[in-house]
Design a protein around this motif. Sequence first.
Motif, PDB file in Angstrom:
ATOM      1  N   PHE A 152      42.257  49.655  33.061  1.00  0.00           N
ATOM      2  CA  PHE A 152      41.852  48.545  32.190  1.00  0.00           C
ATOM      3  C   PHE A 152      41.593  49.045  30.771  1.00  0.00           C
ATOM      4  O   PHE A 152      41.985  48.398  29.793  1.00  0.00           O
ATOM      5  N   GLU A 153      40.949  50.200  30.656  1.00  0.00           N
ATOM      6  CA  GLU A 153      40.665  50.752  29.330  1.00  0.00           C
ATOM      7  C   GLU A 153      41.958  51.025  28.563  1.00  0.00           C
ATOM      8  O   GLU A 153      42.055  50.747  27.368  1.00  0.00           O
ATOM      9  N   LYS A 154      42.956  51.548  29.271  1.00  0.00           N
ATOM     10  CA  LYS A 154      44.215  51.891  28.609  1.00  0.00           C
ATOM     11  C   LYS A 154      45.029  50.661  28.239  1.00  0.00           C
ATOM     12  O   LYS A 154      45.686  50.623  27.195  1.00  0.00           O
ATOM     13  N   MET A 160      44.373  41.297  28.431  1.00  0.00           N
ATOM     14  CA  MET A 160      43.801  40.168  27.697  1.00  0.00           C
ATOM     15  C   MET A 160      44.894  39.216  27.226  1.00  0.00           C
ATOM     16  O   MET A 160      44.753  37.995  27.321  1.00  0.00           O
ATOM     17  N   ALA A 161      45.994  39.775  26.729  1.00  0.00           N
ATOM     18  CA  ALA A 161      47.090  38.943  26.213  1.00  0.00           C
ATOM     19  C   ALA A 161      47.722  38.096  27.314  1.00  0.00           C
ATOM     20  O   ALA A 161      48.167  36.967  27.066  1.00  0.00           O
ATOM     21  N   SER A 162      47.751  38.639  28.529  1.00  0.00           N
ATOM     22  CA  SER A 162      48.340  37.898  29.650  1.00  0.00           C
ATOM     23  C   SER A 162      47.343  36.944  30.296  1.00  0.00           C
ATOM     24  O   SER A 162      47.682  36.242  31.251  1.00  0.00           O
ATOM     25  N   ALA A 163      46.103  36.942  29.773  1.00  0.00           N
ATOM     26  CA  ALA A 163      45.027  36.079  30.285  1.00  0.00           C
ATOM     27  C   ALA A 163      44.613  36.451  31.702  1.00  0.00           C
ATOM     28  O   ALA A 163      44.007  35.643  32.409  1.00  0.00           O
ATOM     29  N   TYR A 164      44.929  37.688  32.115  1.00  0.00           N
ATOM     30  CA  TYR A 164      44.503  38.108  33.457  1.00  0.00           C
ATOM     31  C   TYR A 164      43.013  38.419  33.470  1.00  0.00           C
ATOM     32  O   TYR A 164      42.296  38.026  34.399  1.00  0.00           O
ATOM     33  N   ALA A 165      42.541  39.130  32.446  1.00  0.00           N
ATOM     34  CA  ALA A 165      41.120  39.464  32.367  1.00  0.00           C
ATOM     35  C   ALA A 165      40.760  39.786  30.925  1.00  0.00           C
ATOM     36  O   ALA A 165      41.514  40.466  30.228  1.00  0.00           O
ATOM     37  N   GLN A 166      39.605  39.305  30.497  1.00  0.00           N
ATOM     38  CA  GLN A 166      39.146  39.541  29.132  1.00  0.00           C
ATOM     39  C   GLN A 166      38.147  40.691  29.055  1.00  0.00           C
ATOM     40  O   GLN A 166      37.964  41.286  27.993  1.00  0.00           O
ATOM     41  N   THR A 167      37.503  40.999  30.173  1.00  0.00           N
ATOM     42  CA  THR A 167      36.510  42.069  30.199  1.00  0.00           C
ATOM     43  C   THR A 167      36.737  42.957  31.413  1.00  0.00           C
ATOM     44  O   THR A 167      37.421  42.569  32.373  1.00  0.00           O
ATOM     45  N   GLU A 168      36.140  44.137  31.374  1.00  0.00           N
ATOM     46  CA  GLU A 168      36.253  45.051  32.511  1.00  0.00           C
ATOM     47  C   GLU A 168      35.643  44.439  33.766  1.00  0.00           C
ATOM     48  O   GLU A 168      36.199  44.554  34.865  1.00  0.00           O
ATOM     49  N   LYS A 174      38.449  40.408  39.740  1.00  0.00           N
ATOM     50  CA  LYS A 174      39.737  39.849  40.163  1.00  0.00           C
ATOM     51  C   LYS A 174      40.452  40.783  41.136  1.00  0.00           C
ATOM     52  O   LYS A 174      41.059  40.336  42.115  1.00  0.00           O
ATOM     53  N   LEU A 175      40.388  42.091  40.869  1.00  0.00           N
ATOM     54  CA  LEU A 175      41.015  43.037  41.787  1.00  0.00           C
ATOM     55  C   LEU A 175      40.327  43.015  43.145  1.00  0.00           C
ATOM     56  O   LEU A 175      40.985  43.148  44.187  1.00  0.00           O
ATOM     57  N   ASN A 176      39.022  42.836  43.143  1.00  0.00           N
ATOM     58  CA  ASN A 176      38.290  42.740  44.408  1.00  0.00           C
ATOM     59  C   ASN A 176      38.727  41.506  45.195  1.00  0.00           C
ATOM     60  O   ASN A 176      38.878  41.550  46.427  1.00  0.00           O
ATOM     61  N   GLN A 177      38.961  40.407  44.484  1.00  0.00           N
ATOM     62  CA  GLN A 177      39.451  39.187  45.135  1.00  0.00           C
ATOM     63  C   GLN A 177      40.844  39.402  45.722  1.00  0.00           C
ATOM     64  O   GLN A 177      41.149  38.933  46.821  1.00  0.00           O
TER      65      GLN A 177
END
Length: 253
Positions: A152-154, A160-168, A174-177
Motif C-alpha cells: 500500500f505504501e508503494k 487511491m486513483a482506482s478508488a479501492y482504498a484511500q487509507t492504509e 478490504k483485504l481482510n474482507q
Amino acid sequence: MSTSNNMLNILTLFSIEEPVLDADIICEKLNFSKPTGYRYIKDLVAHGLLQRLHGGQYTFGPRISVMDYISQKSNPILRISIPLMLEIVEQTELNCCLTQFYEDYCIDIHHESFKDSSLLGYGRGRPRPAYAGAAPKIILANTGTKIQKSIFEKYQVQFMASAYAQTETEFLEKLNQVKKQGFYASQGELENHLGAIAVPIIYSSKAFPLALSIVGSVKRFNLIHVETIVDILTKAAKQIENEFKSLNHESDL
C-alpha cells in the motif's frame, strides 16, 4: 557485494523495455569499472546466460530458454495444476491463469486459453501490477500485514486513483474482507475489456500463496454465475493444495 551477486544484477537489468544492452551501459548502470564489468559479461556469455549480438551489445543467452523449459516441465505445482486448469477451461469456456507474487509485482506462471483466445495481454512471465486485478488482490489478502502495508505504501497513489482504498486502514480492512470471502472478482481493473475471478492456492506456509483465476471479456462476465465459477475454482485450488502436500509427504518418507 559478491561476484555472484554482481553477475545476477547484470541479468536483472534486462527487461521487455530493454531486451538488448550495451556492455558500457551495463557497467555504467551498476557502477562497475569497465575491466570488471567486461569480465562479468564474459563469464555470463561463457555460461550461456548472455549472448553477444553486435557492436558490444548483449541479450539473454540460450541457457535462459533451457532453464525456462526445465521450469515448465519440472515445477511440481505446474504438473499438478495444468490438468485441472484444462478442465476449468473446458467447463467454463473461459481462460484460466495461475499467478504468483514476486517482489512487488505479479507474474502468470501458466495460462490456458479457450480456443486460442487472444484476450490476454499479459503472457507467461510478463510482470504485471500488484495493485490491479483479481489475482494480486486475492494473493495480498492471504499474506501478512507487513507485506500488505508495504504494498500500500508503494502503490498508494494507484489504490487511491482506482478508488479501492484511500487509507492504509481501509486497504487492510478490504483485504481482510476479501480473505473472509475466499475470492475476488474484478472488472476492468487490469485491462478495460477484461473481468476475472480469483481464489488463493495456499500450498506452503513458507511461500506466497498463488492465485488461480478465470479471465474473460467484461461482456461475458455480466452473464456468468459467480458462485458457480467460485465453486469450480475453489475445488481445483483445494485439490492442488492437497496433491502438493501429499507429494511433499511422500518425498519425506
